[in-house]
Scaffold this active site. Structure first.
Site, PDB file in Angstrom:
ATOM      1  CB  SER A  55      -9.886 -10.584  15.375  1.00 28.09           C
ATOM      2  OG  SER A  55     -10.665  -9.545  14.865  1.00 28.09           O
ATOM      3  CG  ASP A  60      -6.330  -3.776  18.400  1.00 29.50           C
ATOM      4  OD1 ASP A  60      -6.997  -3.125  17.564  1.00 29.50           O
ATOM      5  OD2 ASP A  60      -6.631  -4.926  18.755  1.00 29.50           O
ATOM      6  CG  HIS A  98      -7.440  -5.885  15.265  1.00 27.75           C
ATOM      7  ND1 HIS A  98      -7.943  -6.060  16.530  1.00 27.75           N
ATOM      8  CD2 HIS A  98      -8.130  -6.743  14.479  1.00 27.75           C
ATOM      9  CE1 HIS A  98      -8.900  -6.982  16.505  1.00 27.75           C
ATOM     10  NE2 HIS A  98      -9.033  -7.412  15.270  1.00 27.75           N
TER      11      HIS A  98
END
Lengths: 370, 370
Positions: free
Chosen positions: B139, B315, B344
């Site tokens: 991320s 995701d 995610h």
């Protein structure tokens, strides 16, 4: 707060008992019709509106209406009624509670999709309609389409539920909770007891922005906005924002949020979220100790409308898996998964493909009207 | 607001010039290390933390740490530093501005992923580290991994960016805007000038709830919560809620939101959202009139780390398409798309599979440490 009703009708019932056991008095039902009822009184197309829609289909699904389109008032008597708790004419938190003389506000009793369908059926009864040729709706409107079939077996001949589900999922309940908490965190909300001239505009706007994103997809935002900034524009509402570029995706959401919050009501918004949370076609319909899956199979097997079920493959809110479940359980159902980046809102965006799919189904299944 | 630093180090630099041109004075950098630097000073594993993480990897990625695990401090000198603007030790809106003697609050200057990487490089320089064996992060941490490679060509030998992107997408900018508006709609926020003992808890909590959902998927919520209610529990915070069941998905989000808002700061939250909005590996790196796609191709082609790029197929925030773009542009990159309902957050949830994928890559690409 209710919008002007362009040629819509309002019917008033002296009373109506809700599924929760509470009886509403002096209940208004806003509805709109297009076309002419045939002599058999059976050429009826019922359109069920989604969350923030109204009875005026031309305002939110206009591309499908017209001569030789899917919603053709030369062939069908088209009927759409506003749901309980919506700010667009039917009794809602914005209505006066006859027993107190004050607005219901947050004390408006909870309603369900079934309450809406049964209430709207009373209007069809007043119009002496003997059967619905087809019921059509997407998202919350699709929930209502499913309930029409189950509340009035045999009354609905054909059905087209889109981007919907047999039960509101935990995922959608969770998104509803996020929007509820957003509205509650606006101090102006005051547990729902806000004066009409000082509504929780910021909270409602932010909640709508979250909702709007769940109706779309990553790919749709890349296509439309990407990283483009409004040229020369910078954010400046707070110290934290000063000097930063204002991205198009941001300014679009701010515009949409503000527009929405000037036309909708926070208590109505929360009411309808709660209504959708209750959606479960198995509730009270299965006798005995069936488990969840068996109960759903039993209920779906009773549906006789041979529906066309429409999915959008990029829908992150009610993904195709949920419509596949419907299609697998309902006898002779057809599932049409439309490939589109539009997400959940695809049923309101992919007009050409939705129109073609609906028209093809109607021409095959209701050939007597063509 | 900063959490206790369990054995972490804090380094203080007299000054540091940010990408925006502003110079911070007396800059703290919180970091933590595990293991021993080898005599060549090149067995360094840099772990980059995501949005709400800290330098203490054991708090948020512990399952990958340990003997014979991917993050093995017997083989590597593991280093993780907290980013600018985070409440966990590095200088942030919660720090005192030496030029005013007051907390920065919303006046903390904007920082970028590059500012973090260059700042953390100064710590590695103090430790006389000659190269990074591998940089790993998911991320926002994956954004930093990409910037490490590009800010210091040749310094980073191998890299594992996960669930990340070359540029923050319009979709993620839009979600950031939703969270920004949620926080701003809490009256306690007061444009960021709230007293430390009266923070905008409700707004921060609701923003976190929205964030948490974007990190997951419909399927993960169905698996975990479905429509289950907390038995015997009803909502009762407002009139609108009275008597309704409290669904597990709701109570879970409320708990998580409240927990988070007691440990994080709203100005820090907004600061880091803005930092991620700036993420674009092509910014300032391409000379001449290349279009966006050509610029990205040009920049990606300079990466020499033969990275392992990890995606999670469910995701919805940074979908696999964005990692495929990285893998197609970076020479000798390998893309591993993990099938999981975790969304995610899969990089923090699918521990066994992430661990196995990382370990396999390290053993092949850095065999001298095995």
């Amino acid at each position: 707060m209710a919008l002007a009703l362009n040629g819509e009708s309002i019917s008033t019932l002296p009373q109506y008992e809700l599924e929760c056991g509470i009886t509403l008095h002096s209940v208004n039902i806003a509805y709109k019709t297009w076309g002419t009822l045939n002599t058999e009184r059976n050429n009826v197309m019922v359109i069920c509106h989604p969350f923030t829609g109204s009875a005026d289909v031309e305002k939110w699904w206009s591309k499908l209406m017209g001569c030789r389109q899917a919603f053709d008032s030369n062939r069908f008597f088209i009927f759409c009624a506003n749901v309980l708790g919506s700010p667009f004419g039917t009794t809602s938190p914005l209505s006066e509670n006859p027993s107190t003389g004050k607005l219901y506000g947050p004390d408006f009793p909870p309603t369900t999709i079934r309450d809406d369908v049964r209430l709207h059926k009373l209007i069809l009864d007043q119009l002496r309609i003997v059967s619905i040729a087809v019921a059509i709706g997407g998202s919350m409107g699709g929930m209502a389409v499913l309930e029409w079939q189950l509340c009035f077996p045999g009354f609905v001949r054909r059905a087209i539920p889109m981007v919907t589900c047999a039960k509101q999922s935990g995922w959608c309940i969770a998104w509803g909770e996020v929007m509820r908490q957003i509205i509650c965190s606006d101090a102006a909300f005051n547990n729902g007891y806000y004066p009409p001239d000082r509504p929780p505009t910021q909270g409602l706007s932010a909640a709508r922005m979250a909702g709007l994103l769940t109706y779309r997809s990553s790919a749709s935002y890349e296509e439309r906005f990407g990283r483009k900034a409004r040229s020369g524009m910078t954010c400046g509402e707070t110290a934290e924002e000063a000097g930063h570029p204002l991205y198009l995706a941001q300014s679009y959401l701010r515009y949409k949020g503000a527009l929405f919050s000037s036309n909708f009501d926070a208590n109505c918004y929360l009411h309808i979220i709660r209504k959708m949370d209750t959606h479960d076609i198995t509730r009270g319909r299965v006798i005995g100790g069936l488990d969840e899956d068996a109960a759903l199979t039993a209920v779906l097997s009773t549906v006789t409308t041979r529906p066309l079920i429409i999915s959008i493959d990029s829908d992150i809110l009610c993904p195709p898996k949920e419509q596949r479940q419907l299609a697998e359980g309902i006898p002779d159902a057809k599932l049409d998964i439309i490939s589109s980046v539009a997400g959940h809102d695809g049923f309101l965006v992919e007009n050409e493909r939705i129109n073609a799919a609906v028209l093809k189904y109607l021409q095959r299944e209701l050939s007597e009207f063509y």
